[in-house]
Design a protein around this motif. Sequence first.
Motif, PDB file in Angstrom:
ATOM      1  N   VAL A  87      36.367  35.718  22.119  1.00 26.93           N
ATOM      2  CA  VAL A  87      37.486  34.770  22.059  1.00 26.93           C
ATOM      3  C   VAL A  87      37.200  33.685  23.097  1.00 26.93           C
ATOM      4  CG1 VAL A  87      39.946  34.425  22.526  1.00 26.93           C
ATOM      5  CG2 VAL A  87      39.192  36.437  21.251  1.00 26.93           C
ATOM      6  N   PRO A  88      37.183  32.422  22.682  1.00 26.40           N
ATOM      7  CA  PRO A  88      36.920  31.351  23.649  1.00 26.40           C
ATOM      8  C   PRO A  88      38.086  31.253  24.635  1.00 26.40           C
ATOM      9  CG  PRO A  88      37.557  30.434  21.528  1.00 26.40           C
ATOM     10  CD  PRO A  88      37.447  31.923  21.349  1.00 26.40           C
ATOM     11  N   MET A  89      37.792  31.420  25.911  1.00 25.83           N
ATOM     12  CA  MET A  89      38.836  31.426  26.933  1.00 25.83           C
ATOM     13  C   MET A  89      39.026  30.034  27.517  1.00 25.83           C
ATOM     14  SD  MET A  89      40.093  34.449  27.174  1.00 25.83           S
ATOM     15  CE  MET A  89      39.704  35.894  26.206  1.00 25.83           C
ATOM     16  N   SER A  90      40.230  29.803  28.016  1.00 26.88           N
ATOM     17  CA  SER A  90      40.584  28.557  28.714  1.00 26.88           C
ATOM     18  C   SER A  90      40.431  27.325  27.827  1.00 26.88           C
ATOM     19  CB  SER A  90      39.760  28.408  29.997  1.00 26.88           C
ATOM     20  OG  SER A  90      39.986  29.502  30.839  1.00 26.88           O
ATOM     21  N   THR A  91      40.826  27.452  26.576  1.00 26.46           N
ATOM     22  CA  THR A  91      40.842  26.316  25.658  1.00 26.46           C
ATOM     23  C   THR A  91      42.237  26.224  25.044  1.00 26.46           C
ATOM     24  OG1 THR A  91      40.303  27.469  23.591  1.00 26.46           O
ATOM     25  CG2 THR A  91      38.443  26.866  25.031  1.00 26.46           C
ATOM     26  N   PRO A  92      42.604  25.093  24.466  1.00 22.84           N
ATOM     27  CA  PRO A  92      43.901  24.994  23.811  1.00 22.84           C
ATOM     28  C   PRO A  92      44.057  25.931  22.614  1.00 22.84           C
ATOM     29  CG  PRO A  92      43.012  22.801  24.240  1.00 22.84           C
ATOM     30  CD  PRO A  92      41.924  23.793  24.549  1.00 22.84           C
ATOM     31  N   GLY A  93      42.957  26.485  22.102  1.00 23.31           N
ATOM     32  CA  GLY A  93      43.013  27.385  20.958  1.00 23.31           C
ATOM     33  C   GLY A  93      42.875  28.854  21.305  1.00 23.31           C
ATOM     34  N   THR A  94      42.826  29.174  22.586  1.00 23.31           N
ATOM     35  CA  THR A  94      42.623  30.560  23.006  1.00 23.31           C
ATOM     36  C   THR A  94      43.722  31.475  22.482  1.00 23.31           C
ATOM     37  OG1 THR A  94      41.401  29.901  24.981  1.00 23.31           O
ATOM     38  CG2 THR A  94      42.389  32.094  25.001  1.00 23.31           C
ATOM     39  N   GLY A  95      44.973  31.078  22.656  1.00 18.91           N
ATOM     40  CA  GLY A  95      46.093  31.911  22.217  1.00 18.91           C
ATOM     41  C   GLY A  95      46.074  32.136  20.715  1.00 18.91           C
ATOM     42  N   ALA A  96      45.809  31.082  19.953  1.00 19.37           N
ATOM     43  CA  ALA A  96      45.777  31.202  18.492  1.00 19.37           C
ATOM     44  C   ALA A  96      44.643  32.131  18.056  1.00 19.37           C
ATOM     45  CB  ALA A  96      45.608  29.826  17.853  1.00 19.37           C
ATOM     46  N   ALA A  97      43.503  32.040  18.738  1.00 18.59           N
ATOM     47  CA  ALA A  97      42.373  32.914  18.393  1.00 18.59           C
ATOM     48  C   ALA A  97      42.712  34.371  18.692  1.00 18.59           C
ATOM     49  CB  ALA A  97      41.131  32.483  19.165  1.00 18.59           C
ATOM     50  N   LEU A  98      43.383  34.614  19.803  1.00 18.01           N
ATOM     51  CA  LEU A  98      43.775  35.980  20.140  1.00 18.01           C
ATOM     52  C   LEU A  98      44.803  36.511  19.144  1.00 18.01           C
ATOM     53  CD1 LEU A  98      43.687  38.468  21.916  1.00 18.01           C
ATOM     54  CD2 LEU A  98      45.387  37.365  23.391  1.00 18.01           C
ATOM     55  N   LEU A  99      45.790  35.702  18.805  1.00 12.42           N
ATOM     56  CA  LEU A  99      46.783  36.132  17.805  1.00 12.42           C
ATOM     57  C   LEU A  99      46.119  36.454  16.478  1.00 12.42           C
ATOM     58  CD1 LEU A  99      49.934  33.875  18.299  1.00 12.42           C
ATOM     59  CD2 LEU A  99      49.785  36.371  18.460  1.00 12.42           C
ATOM     60  N   GLU A 100      45.148  35.661  16.090  1.00 15.58           N
ATOM     61  CA  GLU A 100      44.418  35.912  14.843  1.00 15.58           C
ATOM     62  C   GLU A 100      43.709  37.265  14.909  1.00 15.58           C
ATOM     63  OE1 GLU A 100      40.666  33.889  12.624  1.00 15.58           O
ATOM     64  OE2 GLU A 100      42.289  32.532  13.230  1.00 15.58           O
ATOM     65  N   ARG A 101      43.118  37.570  16.053  1.00 15.47           N
ATOM     66  CA  ARG A 101      42.452  38.867  16.228  1.00 15.47           C
ATOM     67  C   ARG A 101      43.465  40.013  16.156  1.00 15.47           C
ATOM     68  NH1 ARG A 101      37.320  38.902  19.320  1.00 15.47           N
ATOM     69  NH2 ARG A 101      36.213  37.070  18.540  1.00 15.47           N
ATOM     70  N   LEU A 102      44.619  39.840  16.805  1.00 10.47           N
ATOM     71  CA  LEU A 102      45.647  40.887  16.781  1.00 10.47           C
ATOM     72  C   LEU A 102      46.103  41.154  15.350  1.00 10.47           C
ATOM     73  CD1 LEU A 102      47.754  39.743  19.866  1.00 10.47           C
ATOM     74  CD2 LEU A 102      46.465  41.883  19.692  1.00 10.47           C
ATOM     75  N   HIS A 103      46.412  40.094  14.620  1.00  5.76           N
ATOM     76  CA  HIS A 103      46.866  40.254  13.234  1.00  5.76           C
ATOM     77  C   HIS A 103      45.747  40.779  12.340  1.00  5.76           C
ATOM     78  CE1 HIS A 103      50.706  38.634  14.231  1.00  5.76           C
ATOM     79  NE2 HIS A 103      50.213  37.468  14.598  1.00  5.76           N
ATOM     80  N   GLY A 104      44.516  40.311  12.578  1.00  9.50           N
ATOM     81  CA  GLY A 104      43.378  40.781  11.804  1.00  9.50           C
ATOM     82  C   GLY A 104      43.102  42.268  12.001  1.00  9.50           C
ATOM     83  N   ALA A 105      43.486  42.787  13.156  1.00  8.90           N
ATOM     84  CA  ALA A 105      43.314  44.218  13.429  1.00  8.90           C
ATOM     85  C   ALA A 105      44.484  45.034  12.880  1.00  8.90           C
ATOM     86  CB  ALA A 105      43.173  44.449  14.932  1.00  8.90           C
ATOM     87  N   GLY A 106      45.431  44.344  12.232  1.00  7.12           N
ATOM     88  CA  GLY A 106      46.589  45.042  11.655  1.00  7.12           C
ATOM     89  C   GLY A 106      47.622  45.474  12.686  1.00  7.12           C
TER      90      GLY A 106
END
Length: 151
Positions: A87-106
Amino acid sequence: MPQRGGGLDERLAAAFAHAARLAPAAPALLVGMDTPQLTAPMLAEPLSAVRRAGVDAWYGPAADGGFWALGLARPTEQLARRLLLGVPMSTPGTGAALLERLHGAGLVAARLPELTDVDTARDARAVAAAAPHSRFATHLRSIRLTPEVTG
């Protein structure tokens, strides 16, 4: 626990792995140290036993697009690595990328309040204004910020 080397994604995954080894059946919540306006009451209700039912993770969004908290109800080293590594850290898209991972993991992720993390003097002033009676605000008022710091 001391942080291990590597990028922030690796250090966060290692912290969850350590927590899982210490208390295998316990939830774990990692909180960024740059959110001094955070108070215990902000976490008490969303993390209460009643609200934890059916929740797999907790996500605290930061105003800059990152996140200030991540919690896992049943952390394991494998899950933490799958969620965080890359997950790219310290970017404006970090939170969205993490949320995508959380949802992708069910995982069912409960959202915590959005906070401003302190990355700049401007952020510090905004956080101090939002929590004027905090130790952080009191300390900030005692510091004379020079023009090159206030940017």
